[in-house]
Scaffold this motif. Structure first.
Motif, PDB file in Angstrom:
ATOM      1  N   LEU A 103       3.574   6.611   1.289  1.00  0.00           N
ATOM      2  CA  LEU A 103       4.476   5.562   1.735  1.00  0.00           C
ATOM      3  C   LEU A 103       5.915   5.927   1.380  1.00  0.00           C
ATOM      4  CD1 LEU A 103       2.527   2.347   0.652  1.00  0.00           C
ATOM      5  CD2 LEU A 103       2.301   3.697   2.750  1.00  0.00           C
ATOM      6  N   THR A 104       6.811   5.557   2.271  1.00  0.00           N
ATOM      7  CA  THR A 104       8.241   5.793   2.052  1.00  0.00           C
ATOM      8  C   THR A 104       8.994   4.483   2.246  1.00  0.00           C
ATOM      9  OG1 THR A 104       8.090   8.066   2.858  1.00  0.00           O
ATOM     10  CG2 THR A 104      10.277   7.058   2.836  1.00  0.00           C
ATOM     11  N   ASN A 148      18.544   6.934  -1.845  1.00  0.00           N
ATOM     12  CA  ASN A 148      18.100   5.538  -1.999  1.00  0.00           C
ATOM     13  C   ASN A 148      16.693   5.335  -1.445  1.00  0.00           C
ATOM     14  OD1 ASN A 148      20.577   4.671  -3.163  1.00  0.00           O
ATOM     15  ND2 ASN A 148      21.500   4.619  -1.123  1.00  0.00           N
ATOM     16  N   THR A 149      15.812   6.239  -1.783  1.00  0.00           N
ATOM     17  CA  THR A 149      14.463   6.229  -1.235  1.00  0.00           C
ATOM     18  C   THR A 149      13.438   6.279  -2.362  1.00  0.00           C
ATOM     19  OG1 THR A 149      15.249   7.358   0.762  1.00  0.00           O
ATOM     20  CG2 THR A 149      12.885   7.421   0.309  1.00  0.00           C
ATOM     21  N   VAL A 150      12.352   5.532  -2.172  1.00  0.00           N
ATOM     22  CA  VAL A 150      11.236   5.568  -3.110  1.00  0.00           C
ATOM     23  C   VAL A 150       9.970   5.906  -2.333  1.00  0.00           C
ATOM     24  CG1 VAL A 150      10.749   3.090  -2.917  1.00  0.00           C
ATOM     25  CG2 VAL A 150      10.058   4.339  -4.977  1.00  0.00           C
ATOM     26  N   TYR A 151       9.087   6.654  -2.968  1.00  0.00           N
ATOM     27  CA  TYR A 151       7.852   7.106  -2.343  1.00  0.00           C
ATOM     28  C   TYR A 151       6.657   6.640  -3.171  1.00  0.00           C
ATOM     29  CZ  TYR A 151      11.284  10.378  -0.424  1.00  0.00           C
ATOM     30  OH  TYR A 151      12.389  10.923   0.163  1.00  0.00           O
ATOM     31  N   GLN A 193      18.967  -3.532   3.236  1.00  0.00           N
ATOM     32  CA  GLN A 193      17.686  -3.585   3.936  1.00  0.00           C
ATOM     33  C   GLN A 193      16.763  -2.513   3.392  1.00  0.00           C
ATOM     34  OE1 GLN A 193      18.537  -3.398   8.190  1.00  0.00           O
ATOM     35  NE2 GLN A 193      18.059  -5.573   8.331  1.00  0.00           N
ATOM     36  N   LEU A 194      15.499  -2.866   3.214  1.00  0.00           N
ATOM     37  CA  LEU A 194      14.470  -1.916   2.795  1.00  0.00           C
ATOM     38  C   LEU A 194      13.512  -1.725   3.969  1.00  0.00           C
ATOM     39  CD1 LEU A 194      13.588  -3.301  -0.771  1.00  0.00           C
ATOM     40  CD2 LEU A 194      15.280  -1.554  -0.162  1.00  0.00           C
ATOM     41  N   VAL A 195      13.315  -0.481   4.368  1.00  0.00           N
ATOM     42  CA  VAL A 195      12.442  -0.178   5.498  1.00  0.00           C
ATOM     43  C   VAL A 195      11.331   0.743   5.018  1.00  0.00           C
ATOM     44  CG1 VAL A 195      12.280   0.820   7.792  1.00  0.00           C
ATOM     45  CG2 VAL A 195      14.331  -0.461   7.127  1.00  0.00           C
ATOM     46  N   GLU A 196      10.086   0.284   5.199  1.00  0.00           N
ATOM     47  CA  GLU A 196       8.927   1.036   4.758  1.00  0.00           C
ATOM     48  C   GLU A 196       8.296   1.771   5.933  1.00  0.00           C
ATOM     49  OE1 GLU A 196       7.942  -2.764   1.972  1.00  0.00           O
ATOM     50  OE2 GLU A 196       7.915  -2.637   4.148  1.00  0.00           O
ATOM     51  N   SER A 197       7.612   2.848   5.622  1.00  0.00           N
ATOM     52  CA  SER A 197       6.855   3.586   6.626  1.00  0.00           C
ATOM     53  C   SER A 197       5.733   4.330   5.924  1.00  0.00           C
ATOM     54  CB  SER A 197       7.752   4.558   7.388  1.00  0.00           C
ATOM     55  OG  SER A 197       8.329   5.495   6.490  1.00  0.00           O
ATOM     56  N   THR A 222      -7.116  -1.357   0.145  1.00  0.00           N
ATOM     57  CA  THR A 222      -6.670  -1.958   1.394  1.00  0.00           C
ATOM     58  C   THR A 222      -5.809  -3.180   1.126  1.00  0.00           C
ATOM     59  OG1 THR A 222      -8.593  -1.159   2.624  1.00  0.00           O
ATOM     60  CG2 THR A 222      -7.430  -3.078   3.515  1.00  0.00           C
ATOM     61  N   ALA A 223      -4.612  -3.192   1.696  1.00  0.00           N
ATOM     62  CA  ALA A 223      -3.653  -4.288   1.451  1.00  0.00           C
ATOM     63  C   ALA A 223      -2.403  -4.029   2.286  1.00  0.00           C
ATOM     64  CB  ALA A 223      -3.282  -4.363  -0.018  1.00  0.00           C
ATOM     65  N   VAL A 224      -1.528  -5.020   2.297  1.00  0.00           N
ATOM     66  CA  VAL A 224      -0.170  -4.807   2.785  1.00  0.00           C
ATOM     67  C   VAL A 224       0.671  -4.383   1.579  1.00  0.00           C
ATOM     68  CG1 VAL A 224       1.870  -5.804   3.859  1.00  0.00           C
ATOM     69  CG2 VAL A 224      -0.413  -6.502   4.622  1.00  0.00           C
ATOM     70  N   TYR A 225       1.343  -3.269   1.707  1.00  0.00           N
ATOM     71  CA  TYR A 225       2.139  -2.721   0.609  1.00  0.00           C
ATOM     72  C   TYR A 225       3.614  -3.041   0.857  1.00  0.00           C
ATOM     73  CZ  TYR A 225      -1.831  -0.288  -1.379  1.00  0.00           C
ATOM     74  OH  TYR A 225      -3.033  -0.003  -1.978  1.00  0.00           O
TER      75      TYR A 225
END
Length: 121
Positions: free
Chosen positions: A20-21, A76-79, A3-7, A90-93
């Motif tokens: 963004l994380t 296991n994190t990308v920023y 699972q990938l969870v963005e914030s 402006t967009a959904v990332y």
């Protein structure tokens, strides 16, 4: 299953910054390339930036010199550090990761659920 969870999305004024994380969770997996894509209504999802497990990066020309992609392999994190934001950002990332399970050669592509970034005064 990974699972990938963005914030980190939100509303910011032009010229501002956001970070963004995206964190990957699961078991017995390794990550090759990770990246960020974005999508606006009626348009195809487009590449923003990618980073390999060795740290090599690639950017779309529209964000080069403003955005910085990085990753923490052990977590296991990308920023995505986004600076000098413009209304056209402006967009959904969406976070993207290429995953391998155990020692198997097959690579699977996963996407996060997306996080909204709005640049407006």
């Amino acid at each position: 299953q990974v699972q990938l969870v963005e914030s980190g999305g939100g509303l910011v004024q032009p010229g501002g910054s956001l970070r963004l994380t995206c964190a990957a969770s699961g078991s017995s997996f390794s990550i090759n390339a990770m990246g960020w894509y974005r999508q606006t209504p009626g348009k195809q999802r487009e590449l923003v930036a990618t980073i390999t497990s060795g740290g090599n990066t690639n950017y779309d020309d529209s964000v080069r010199d403003r955005f910085i992609i990085s990753r923490h392999n052990a977590e296991n994190t990308v920023y995505l550090q986004m600076n000098s934001l413009k209304p056209e950002d402006t967009a959904v990332y969406y976070c993207n990761a290429h995953i391998r399970y155990g020692g198997a050669p097959a690579v699977f592509q996963y996407w996060g659920q997306g996080t909204q970034v709005t640049v407006s005064s």
